[in-house]
Design an enzyme around this catalytic site. Structure first.
Site, PDB file in Angstrom:
ATOM      1  N   HIS A  14     -17.101   5.819 -49.112  1.00  0.00           N
ATOM      2  CA  HIS A  14     -16.443   6.492 -47.981  1.00  0.00           C
ATOM      3  C   HIS A  14     -15.081   6.999 -48.461  1.00  0.00           C
ATOM      4  CE1 HIS A  14     -15.419   6.392 -43.394  1.00  0.00           C
ATOM      5  NE2 HIS A  14     -14.743   7.346 -44.023  1.00  0.00           N
ATOM      6  N   GLU A 197     -15.548   4.258 -35.157  1.00  0.00           N
ATOM      7  CA  GLU A 197     -14.175   4.148 -35.693  1.00  0.00           C
ATOM      8  C   GLU A 197     -13.262   4.073 -34.472  1.00  0.00           C
ATOM      9  OE1 GLU A 197     -12.790   7.696 -37.731  1.00  0.00           O
ATOM     10  OE2 GLU A 197     -11.091   6.665 -38.665  1.00  0.00           O
ATOM     11  N   ASP A 275     -11.267   5.858 -47.693  1.00  0.00           N
ATOM     12  CA  ASP A 275     -11.225   6.920 -46.671  1.00  0.00           C
ATOM     13  C   ASP A 275     -10.374   8.115 -47.132  1.00  0.00           C
ATOM     14  OD1 ASP A 275     -12.043   8.055 -44.285  1.00  0.00           O
ATOM     15  OD2 ASP A 275     -10.781   6.823 -42.990  1.00  0.00           O
TER      16      ASP A 275
HETATM   17  N1  LIG Z   1     -11.148   8.550 -41.000  1.00  0.00           N
HETATM   18  C1  LIG Z   1     -11.711   9.716 -40.664  1.00  0.00           C
HETATM   19  N2  LIG Z   1     -12.415   9.806 -39.522  1.00  0.00           N
HETATM   20  C2  LIG Z   1     -12.962  10.964 -39.168  1.00  0.00           C
HETATM   21  N3  LIG Z   1     -12.853  12.077 -39.871  1.00  0.00           N
HETATM   22  C3  LIG Z   1     -12.154  12.050 -41.008  1.00  0.00           C
HETATM   23  N4  LIG Z   1     -11.889  13.004 -41.905  1.00  0.00           N
HETATM   24  C4  LIG Z   1     -11.138  12.463 -42.875  1.00  0.00           C
HETATM   25  N5  LIG Z   1     -10.909  11.173 -42.611  1.00  0.00           N
HETATM   26  C5  LIG Z   1     -11.548  10.876 -41.449  1.00  0.00           C
HETATM   27 ZN   LIG Z   2     -13.766   8.877 -43.113  1.00  0.00          ZN
END
Ligand SMILES: Nc1ncnc2[nH]cnc12
Ligand SMILES: [Zn+2]
Length: 315
Positions: A14, A197, A275
């Site tokens: 990710h 999330e 991320d």
């Molecule tokens: N944490 C995240 N959640 C959703 N879209 C993203 N694009 C880049 N990082 C992201």
């Molecule tokens: Zn992401």
């Protein structure tokens, strides 16, 4: 412990390439491409990295991505990330890229993909890092626009392994993209999606049942739904969790409240990822280190998390 965590072999599942754009490279590319920036220097840009939620971050992330213009820029971005992988013993990576962030600014799809693809190829040959690229649709845009992006991508089908779904989660449920995901799967691509999330557990159910994803990106809000947890455990569906991101974007108030080790001990197949490391204060080793510092993660737990990441690879 940091040195030990750093040498542990791991996969990263990710990672947004655009989110690995460090401020120094951002300024260098702005100069190379004669792009005017609203920040006078690297220091003041770093000061802007204080977010209250996902959207505040995304606004800055899309602004930053505007300096990426040429094939060489996408190569340099990807190569810098792969150097970090080498430093941190990330032996395999499955990064995301957001083509619409670039094609909507008039950058040809092929420019983006060629630069990224060449760097990944050099990473395989020169650094021994295996990889598989994931094309992510922006969920704040329409499904029709995602179809157009898939159309553009199909002539380059060998350059990526899966499609994903990212950007603003709330108000953009996975069901909005059911048909384009059906099409991507019919074309032979695996699917993944950001869910749970900021969005509710229902979005995770939809990602599983409608988009038929192989992994859930983030997924930490699954903890609110016992039936969902049971399914994730039964089917061993991997969650690509991003601890530093979750604290920076206030999904958790602080790292001491993060649920990743509780999920691990319940038998959920959780993995540790960075991320958007340039924005959230660290790459994958820093994410592991934060779990050790704030949650008392043991070496045995770290080994299980790293093994999960290797097991959860798509390729
Ligand atoms: N944490 C995240 N959640 C959703 N879209 C993203 N694009 C880049 N990082 C992201
Ligand atoms: Zn992401």
């Amino acid at each position: 412990m940091y040195a030990w965590l750093n040498t542990l072999p791991k996969a990263e599942l990710h990672l947004h390439l655009e989110g690995s754009l460090e401020p120094e490279l951002l300024f260098a590319l702005a100069e190379r491409n004669k792009v005017a920036l609203p920040w006078p220097d690297v220091e003041s840009l770093r000061k802007a990295y204080a977010f209250h939620n996902l959207q505040e971050f995304l606004d800055l992330y899309y602004r930053g991505a505007d300096v990426l213009r040429t094939e060489q820029d996408f190569y340099d971005l990807t190569w810098a990330y792969l150097q970090k992988c080498k430093e941190q013993n990330v032996v395999h990576t499955e990064p995301f890229f957001d083509p619409q962030t670039h094609t909507d600014r008039g950058i040809p799809f092929e420019t983006v993909l060629s630069g990224i693809g060449q760097a990944l190829e050099d990473g395989r040959r020169q650094l021994g890092i295996s990889s598989g690229l994931i094309l992510s649709f922006l969920r704040h845009l329409s499904e029709e626009e995602a179809h157009k992006t898939l159309d553009q991508a199909l002539p380059f089908r060998h350059a990526f392994i899966a499609v994903g779904l990212d950007s603003s989660e709330k108000g953009h449920p996975p069901r909005k993209f059911r048909q384009v995901f059906d099409r991507a799967r019919a074309e032979g691509f695996a699917t993944v999606a950001h869910a749970g999330e900021e969005g509710p557990p229902e979005y995770i159910w939809e990602a599983l049942d409608l988009l038929k994803v192989k992994r859930i990106d983030h997924g930490v809000r699954a903890a609110e739904d016992p039936r969902l947890l049971e399914r994730l455990i039964d089917e061993q569906i991997p969650l690509t969790v991003c601890p530093l991101s979750n604290v920076k974007l206030r999904v958790f108030k602080d790292m001491a409240e993060h649920n990743i080790l509780r999920l691990l001990e319940m038998g959920v197949k959780v993995t540790v990822n960075s991320d958007d490391p340039a924005y959230f204060g660290g790459y994958v080793t820093e994410n592991f280190a934060a779990l050790q510092e704030s949650l008392g993660m043991t070496c045995e737990q770290a080994e299980r998390l790293a093994q999960n990441s290797l097991d959860a690879r798509l390729v």
